[in-house]
Design a protein around this motif. Structure first.
Motif, PDB file in Angstrom:
ATOM      1  N   GLY A  26      35.456  30.735  57.962  1.00  0.00           N
ATOM      2  CA  GLY A  26      35.727  29.838  56.717  1.00  0.00           C
ATOM      3  C   GLY A  26      36.382  30.253  55.795  1.00  0.00           C
ATOM      4  O   GLY A  26      37.584  30.126  55.612  1.00  0.00           O
ATOM      5  N   TYR A  27      36.485  30.450  55.258  1.00  0.00           N
ATOM      6  CA  TYR A  27      36.645  31.008  53.732  1.00  0.00           C
ATOM      7  C   TYR A  27      36.196  32.547  53.588  1.00  0.00           C
ATOM      8  O   TYR A  27      34.946  32.480  53.315  1.00  0.00           O
ATOM      9  CB  TYR A  27      36.661  30.145  52.746  1.00  0.00           C
ATOM     10  N   PRO A  28      37.161  33.034  52.498  1.00  0.00           N
ATOM     11  CA  PRO A  28      36.222  34.522  51.649  1.00  0.00           C
ATOM     12  C   PRO A  28      35.204  33.716  50.244  1.00  0.00           C
ATOM     13  O   PRO A  28      35.330  32.268  49.731  1.00  0.00           O
ATOM     14  CB  PRO A  28      37.468  35.153  51.172  1.00  0.00           C
ATOM     15  N   ASP A  29      33.797  34.827  50.256  1.00  0.00           N
ATOM     16  CA  ASP A  29      32.834  34.245  49.312  1.00  0.00           C
ATOM     17  C   ASP A  29      33.576  34.241  48.014  1.00  0.00           C
ATOM     18  O   ASP A  29      33.381  33.366  46.860  1.00  0.00           O
ATOM     19  CB  ASP A  29      32.585  35.714  49.375  1.00  0.00           C
ATOM     20  N   LEU A  30      35.133  35.198  47.761  1.00  0.00           N
ATOM     21  CA  LEU A  30      36.096  35.207  46.215  1.00  0.00           C
ATOM     22  C   LEU A  30      35.860  33.301  46.256  1.00  0.00           C
ATOM     23  O   LEU A  30      36.119  32.922  44.653  1.00  0.00           O
ATOM     24  CB  LEU A  30      37.242  35.472  47.047  1.00  0.00           C
ATOM     25  N   LEU A  31      36.175  32.430  47.189  1.00  0.00           N
ATOM     26  CA  LEU A  31      36.631  30.683  46.787  1.00  0.00           C
ATOM     27  C   LEU A  31      35.476  30.291  46.486  1.00  0.00           C
ATOM     28  O   LEU A  31      35.451  28.346  46.016  1.00  0.00           O
ATOM     29  CB  LEU A  31      37.480  30.094  48.270  1.00  0.00           C
ATOM     30  N   THR A  32      34.107  30.919  46.570  1.00  0.00           N
ATOM     31  CA  THR A  32      33.592  29.539  45.923  1.00  0.00           C
ATOM     32  C   THR A  32      32.702  30.499  44.379  1.00  0.00           C
ATOM     33  O   THR A  32      31.198  30.354  43.626  1.00  0.00           O
ATOM     34  CB  THR A  32      31.787  30.431  46.914  1.00  0.00           C
ATOM     35  N   ASN A  33      33.464  31.694  44.710  1.00  0.00           N
ATOM     36  CA  ASN A  33      32.993  31.503  42.468  1.00  0.00           C
ATOM     37  C   ASN A  33      34.260  31.904  41.552  1.00  0.00           C
ATOM     38  O   ASN A  33      35.292  32.487  41.836  1.00  0.00           O
ATOM     39  CB  ASN A  33      32.474  33.733  43.031  1.00  0.00           C
ATOM     40  N   GLU A  34      34.674  30.437  41.293  1.00  0.00           N
ATOM     41  CA  GLU A  34      35.521  30.381  39.799  1.00  0.00           C
ATOM     42  C   GLU A  34      35.772  31.480  39.245  1.00  0.00           C
ATOM     43  O   GLU A  34      36.669  32.009  38.117  1.00  0.00           O
ATOM     44  CB  GLU A  34      35.262  29.087  39.302  1.00  0.00           C
ATOM     45  N   THR A  35      35.146  32.382  38.280  1.00  0.00           N
ATOM     46  CA  THR A  35      35.722  33.769  37.392  1.00  0.00           C
ATOM     47  C   THR A  35      36.222  34.874  38.653  1.00  0.00           C
ATOM     48  O   THR A  35      37.455  35.327  37.849  1.00  0.00           O
ATOM     49  CB  THR A  35      33.678  33.911  36.826  1.00  0.00           C
ATOM     50  N   SER A  36      35.469  34.653  39.843  1.00  0.00           N
ATOM     51  CA  SER A  36      36.509  35.675  40.130  1.00  0.00           C
ATOM     52  C   SER A  36      37.859  34.825  41.057  1.00  0.00           C
ATOM     53  O   SER A  36      38.796  36.183  40.726  1.00  0.00           O
ATOM     54  CB  SER A  36      35.929  35.725  42.121  1.00  0.00           C
ATOM     55  N   LEU A  37      37.632  34.316  40.865  1.00  0.00           N
ATOM     56  CA  LEU A  37      38.873  33.536  41.478  1.00  0.00           C
ATOM     57  C   LEU A  37      40.330  33.375  40.084  1.00  0.00           C
ATOM     58  O   LEU A  37      41.042  33.820  40.385  1.00  0.00           O
ATOM     59  CB  LEU A  37      38.603  31.402  42.255  1.00  0.00           C
ATOM     60  N   GLU A  38      39.465  33.087  38.835  1.00  0.00           N
ATOM     61  CA  GLU A  38      40.555  33.643  37.473  1.00  0.00           C
ATOM     62  C   GLU A  38      40.749  34.972  38.067  1.00  0.00           C
ATOM     63  O   GLU A  38      42.370  34.565  37.427  1.00  0.00           O
ATOM     64  CB  GLU A  38      39.675  32.984  36.430  1.00  0.00           C
TER      65      GLU A  38
END
Length: 590
Positions: A312-324
């Motif tokens: 599906g997708y990495p956990d990174l994409l469910t956490n806006e802080t981590s994405l930023e």
């Protein structure tokens, strides 16, 4: 080549090459990457490889190079003349110099091609793993070309400087092809600075050709004809398509965040993970019953059990802080400065890739974003990536259509799992390290069984998939050795998908009949779904290109080869003994 009076007195090849890699990701003459160490995948290491050529190696070396040479020289002269015109330097002398410089660059490209090893020779991970230190590499290269010095320590220090990574002469590095680097020293020693400068800068110009005016973009595409065909013969770009592709490639996680937020439900990912685990379990059972593996079977089972399934997708994409945080140093973009945007993004990507050298290895790292209609196996991570974009028809359906889902997505998953045990993947253990875990007996048995696939696929007559009027009489063959890994993965993966499918149907009691296709049984629908995976069409030119450059074979033979080896297919469709799709000899590894 735009300055007839340029002498090169202030030109520093080492610094220029380092800046090309460090700031723009250029791989001219020498490639510098940061990879997981094959003997210790818990750490990263610098990998030195062959540089990328301006044209395919075969185009530079094949006996009839006249057409390729003419195309190259025409492109150099045309693009150079355009730049001279815009600079107001289009004098007769400048144009004459341009002609001479273009020919010199062609000759230099040919010399590089001569010392370059074909990609097909780089598939053995043991042969391409040659650890050394920067200091020791310097000694070897100095001895190869007495009187000439390429300062490797300064080159790598300048390459990594902007990434804020320090290296010393004792830095451990891995060299892909040692003979290439020593031969390169002799070529560089014999090459004038003017040719080296032109070659480096033209690599940068060509690399950014898509980011300038349309005329330059189309001219560049004509030179590099293997990039011509986007879909069904389209030889020119579509702005919306090209821009979308480029954005997804460069900012894959940002695009992925928007994609899963708006297009992907958690339920479909959960369903896909269930299929993944079932295929993994089926492949494990295949290994368990492979008695010929002997004592090596224990390590094989350990490798399957340790294989990470990233769906599906990495956990990174469910956490806006981590994405930023991931995009924290992303350069500012402007709608008015596309070219400058792309140069800045190239720098951002390049420096990120180099900075990994001193950072911890991310075991569950995603090398690609989730908006990719493909699947991947990482030999170094021993992990499989099934991006969210794959989880849609015709690969996967949210409805409980087991035969269709396992015949398509199941086969894709099985294919990637089997890559962990193909002729290359089998060289690595459960943590991705190079490790000789096969005994002499099982190694010999593996070689015997896998050679069956090479013989089978080489016997196919490829030209039969072209229309009769497109065949020129020249026979086209599959390289059974070069494509062996993919063919093994196709066969093992489909077998695992079939076993998982049958187990699932027996457990649920599902009885599938599709409207309009009531005449087909569930088992037949499984194979029909599999066949749709590789539906494809080729022109004679694209077919030859694929056979000479790709480890994947034409889709029609990916279908035919697998089905000839599966007795279950023959049973499902009632194939007679020794029919085309039911030969007596069948190739089976597991």
């Amino acid at each position: 080549m735009l300055d007839s009076n340029w002498t090169g007195d202030d030109f520093d090849f080492v610094t220029s090459l380092a800046r090309m890699r460090g700031l723009y990701g250029g791989m001219a003459v020498v490639s510098v990457t940061v990879e997981m160490d094959s003997f210790n995948t818990s750490s990263n290491v610098i990998l030195l490889g062959q540089g990328l050529l301006q044209m395919r190696r075969e185009s530079l070396l094949e006996e009839n190079t006249t057409a390729n040479k003419d195309a190259f020289l025409t492109h150099m002269r045309t693009s150079g003349a355009q730049m001279l015109l815009e600079l107001g330097r289009d004098t007769e002398q400048a144009l004459a110099t341009l002609v001479e410089d273009s020919l010199a660059m062609w000759n230099f490209s040919v010399e590089l091609a001569k010392i370059t090893v074909p990609d097909s020779n780089l598939t053995d991970p043991w042969l391409t793993y040659n650890p050394t230190t920067i200091a020791d590499l310097q000694v070897q290269c100095d001895q190869a070309a007495p009187g000439f010095k390429f300062d490797w320590l300064r080159f790598l220090q300048e390459t990594f400087r902007e990434a804020q990574v320090e290296v010393t002469g004792e830095e451990r590095i891995v060299v892909e092809v040692p003979n290439y680097l020593t031969a390169l020293m002799r070529v560089l020693k014999a090459t004038p600075k003017r040719v080296l400068a032109n070659y480096l800068l033209m690599q940068l110009v060509q690399g950014m050709a898509d980011e300038v005016v349309a005329a330059s973009r189309e001219d560049h595409r004509k030179l590099n004809s293997q990039k011509d065909v986007k879909s069904f013969g389209r030889s020119s770009g579509r702005a919306w398509y090209d821009c979308a592709q480029k954005t997804n490639k460069i900012l894959d996680m940002a695009v992925g965040y928007l994609y899963i937020k708006n297009r992907v439900g958690e339920n479909v990912v959960h369903m896909a993970r269930e299929v993944v685990e079932n295929i993994k379990g089926a492949f494990r059972n295949m290994l368990t019953t492979a008695s010929w593996m002997g004592s090596a079977r224990e390590e094989a089972l350990k490798k399957v059990d340790n294989m990470m399934m990233l769906v599906g997708y990495p956990d990174l994409l469910t956490n806006e802080t981590s994405l930023e945080e991931y995009h924290s140093r992303l350069p500012k973009m402007s709608e008015q400065t596309h070219f400058e945007n792309m140069m800045a993004l190239s720098r951002w990507h390049s420096l990120r890739s180099l900075a990994r050298l001193r950072k911890p290895v991310v075991r569950k790292g995603w090398a690609r974003g989730p908006v990719e209609t493909n699947a991947f196996y990482s030999t170094l991570q021993n992990s499989i990536i099934i991006p969210a974009a794959v989880l849609q028809p015709p690969i996967f359906r949210r409805e409980p259509l087991t035969a269709l889902n396992y015949g398509a997505l199941g086969v894709v998953i099985g294919h990637e799992i089997t890559h962990g045990f193909d002729n290359s993947g089998r060289e690595r253990d459960h943590e991705g390290n190079l490790h000789e875990w096969w005994t002499a007996e099982t190694d010999a048995e593996y070689a015997s069984r896998s050679s069956c696939f090479a013989d089978q696929y080489e016997a196919f007559s490829v030209s039969q998939i072209l229309s009769p009027f497109e065949r020129d009489g020249a026979e086209m063959k599959i390289n059974g050795v070069a494509s062996k890994g993919e063919n093994i993965a196709d066969n093992g993966g489909t077998r695992a998908a079939w076993l998982a499918y049958r187990s699932r149907v027996e457990a649920t009691g599902e009885r599938l009949r599709l409207p309009g296709l009531e005449g087909y049984s569930q088992d037949q629908l499984f194979f029909i779904s599999f066949g749709q995976l590789w539906c494809s069409q080729f022109t004679p030119w694209s077919l030859r290109l694929l056979l000479s450059t790709d480890v994947h074979i034409p889709g029609a033979f990916r279908i035919k080869g697998v089905l000839q080896n599966l007795r279950e297919f023959s049973h499902a469709f009632g194939c007679a003994a020794n029919a085309t799709f039911n030969p007596e000899r069948k190739c089976v590894l597991w």
